[in-house]
Design a protein around this motif. Sequence first.
Motif, short mmCIF file in Angstrom:
data_model
loop_
_atom_site.label_atom_id
_atom_site.label_comp_id
_atom_site.label_asym_id
_atom_site.label_seq_id
_atom_site.Cartn_x
_atom_site.Cartn_y
_atom_site.Cartn_z
N TYR A 1 0.83 -1.21 0.00
CA TYR A 1 0.00 0.00 0.00
C TYR A 1 0.87 1.26 0.00
N ASP A 2 2.15 1.10 -0.27
CA ASP A 2 3.10 2.21 -0.18
C ASP A 2 3.09 2.78 1.24
N GLY B 1 11.45 2.41 3.17
CA GLY B 1 10.45 2.20 2.14
C GLY B 1 11.06 2.18 0.75
N GLU B 2 11.99 3.09 0.50
CA GLU B 2 12.67 3.12 -0.79
C GLU B 2 13.50 1.86 -1.00
N TRP B 3 14.20 1.44 0.03
CA TRP B 3 15.01 0.21 -0.04
C TRP B 3 14.13 -1.01 -0.29
N ASN B 4 13.00 -1.06 0.42
CA ASN B 4 12.09 -2.20 0.27
C ASN B 4 11.55 -2.29 -1.16
N LYS B 5 11.22 -1.14 -1.75
CA LYS B 5 10.74 -1.13 -3.13
C LYS B 5 11.80 -1.65 -4.09
N ARG B 6 13.04 -1.24 -3.88
CA ARG B 6 14.12 -1.71 -4.76
C ARG B 6 14.32 -3.20 -4.63
N LEU C 1 5.91 -6.62 -5.52
CA LEU C 1 4.95 -5.85 -4.74
C LEU C 1 3.63 -5.71 -5.49
N PHE C 2 3.71 -5.53 -6.79
CA PHE C 2 2.49 -5.40 -7.60
C PHE C 2 1.67 -6.69 -7.53
N GLU C 3 2.33 -7.83 -7.61
CA GLU C 3 1.63 -9.11 -7.56
C GLU C 3 1.00 -9.34 -6.19
N PHE C 4 1.73 -9.02 -5.14
CA PHE C 4 1.18 -9.19 -3.79
C PHE C 4 0.02 -8.24 -3.54
N ARG C 5 0.08 -7.04 -4.09
CA ARG C 5 -1.03 -6.11 -3.94
C ARG C 5 -2.28 -6.64 -4.65
N PRO D 1 1.38 4.11 8.96
CA PRO D 1 2.75 3.87 8.53
C PRO D 1 3.30 2.58 9.13
N PHE D 2 3.99 1.80 8.31
CA PHE D 2 4.61 0.57 8.79
C PHE D 2 5.75 0.93 9.74
#
Length: 211
Positions: free
Chosen positions: A106-107, A114-119, A125-129, A166-167
Motif C-alpha cells: 500500500y506504499d 520504504g525506498e530500499w524495500n521497493k528496490r 509488490l504489484f503481484e502481492f497487492r 505507517p509501517f
Amino acid sequence: MTNVLILGANGRISRLARDLFLKETDVKLTLYLRNAHRLKMVNPERERIIEGDVNDLEKLKEAMAGQDVVYSNIGSDIVRATKNIVAAMEKTSVKRLIAINALGIYDEVPGKFGEWNKRMCGSNLFEFRKAADIIEASDLDYTIIRGAWFTNKDEVDYEITQKGEPFKGTEISRKSIAAFVVKLAVTPGLEVRHSVGINKPNTDGDKPAFY
C-alpha cells in the motif's frame, strides 16, 4: 475442536506454526503441500497430510471440506493461487482466511526503508497487492499479514500496525509471525477483515540490521 488447513505446509513459517498448534492448542491440522514426502507425520491423531497444488481447484475444495480456518503461506504465482483459494473457500462455505502477504503493497513503508524495500521487492509488490485486493474484495473473514523482513531468531516479539498506518520497524522473526497466526486461528473475531503489518519493536532503520 477447530480444524485448520495449512496451505504451503512445508514453508518455514508454516512449520513453526504447525509446531505451535500442536504444542499449545488442541487444533486438528490438515497439511497441504505439493510434495508430501517433505513432511513427516508428528501426531497422527491430530494431523493429516494431503499432496496437492493450490492451483488444482477440485483438490483444494476436497481439502477444505470441514475446515474452520485456512492459513495460506503461498509465495509463488500468488495472484493465481489467491484466486483459487478464495474460490475454493466460497464453494465450500469456509469463511476464515489468514494469508501471508508482503510489506509495502500500500506504499505504507516510510522513508529510506520504504525506498530500499521497493528496490529489493521490485515487481513482486504489484503481484502481492493484486492478491490482497482479491482477498479484500471477497466476503471472507480474512486477515492479511504484511511482515517486515524475516529473521530466524528464536523469539516472539512483535507489534501490529493497521492498513492506512505507517509501517513500523524493519524486521520480524518467523517465530513471531507463526505465533500470531496461531493466535488468530484460535481467537474468534481477532483482526477479522483487517490487513495488518507486523514487526519487531524498536527495529527502525534505513534497512534491516542483517543487511
